[in-house]
Design an enzyme around this catalytic site. Sequence first.
Site, PDB file in Angstrom:
ATOM      1  N   SER A   1       0.519  -0.949   0.421  1.00 37.14           N
ATOM      2  CA  SER A   1       0.128  -0.097   0.060  1.00 37.14           C
ATOM      3  C   SER A   1       0.882   1.310  -0.019  1.00 37.14           C
ATOM      4  CB  SER A   1      -1.410  -0.001   0.837  1.00 37.14           C
ATOM      5  OG  SER A   1      -1.853   1.065   1.283  1.00 37.14           O
TER       6      SER A   1
ATOM      7  N   HIS B   1      -7.373  -6.082   0.183  1.00 37.52           N
ATOM      8  CA  HIS B   1      -6.119  -4.817   0.148  1.00 37.52           C
ATOM      9  C   HIS B   1      -5.157  -5.369   1.453  1.00 37.52           C
ATOM     10  CE1 HIS B   1      -4.141  -0.861  -0.152  1.00 37.52           C
ATOM     11  NE2 HIS B   1      -4.517  -1.437   0.747  1.00 37.52           N
TER      12      HIS B   1
END
Length: 253
Positions: free
Chosen positions: A96, A229
């Site tokens: 991320s 995610h």
Amino acid sequence: MTSLSLDGDPWCSRFHSSPTADRRLVCFPHAGGAASFYFPVSAELHGSVDLVSVQYPGRQDRRGERGIEDLQIMADQAFEALRRWDDLPLTLFGHSMGALVAFEVARRFEGAGGRIDHLFVSGRKGPSVAQRERVHLLGDEGIVAEIRAMSGTDARLLEDEELLRMVLPSLRSDYRALETYQVTPGAVVACPITVLVGDQDPWTPLSEAETWRHQTTAAFDLKVFPGGHFYLSSRPADVIGVLRDHFAGALGA
């Protein structure tokens, strides 16, 4: 879990000693994340691979420090801390926000005449994709809602008001750094890039993850896993398998 800072440098943590290692893996956490996120990877790879996990200011043993709100400054400081650890071939892995920090650190190493063997970027669209999120402008409740939606933080922490007060400043500064970041036009690295992404990640569509191919002059690969995610938290063996394959190939090269 015991973390040993390297030569007293707060930026660099090691969880397992690997005195015979001939490769080094440097891991960069996500927004709000800490070095300990990569403890399971270190536990699996230590021995032949020396894992160094980056600890950003504002969390865990650095919680008394102010967070960094500019991703380029974050990369500058991480690079200065890491450049002393290039005595072994370096592979970088970032998830991320950490993917962008790892990319910028790789650029700095190469710009200084160093070499990065491979860059793994996880759960992040390519840096050339326009930034749409503005989480750092939300109130505390909005930031907590975003973290809960991503499933990236232990639910018990989100319900503990005292802990929340401790981590919210670093979360906000991380999101500001992430969401105000702008890549230098034409910025590329000379090392291969592998992108890892969950097939149900609403923040990283596959079409946007694939744009990382434009950030390297070397080989590019995209690996898709089941999950959202934080697919790598639910499928650690798959991610570690990719890293094992990489290091096995590097040793045979």
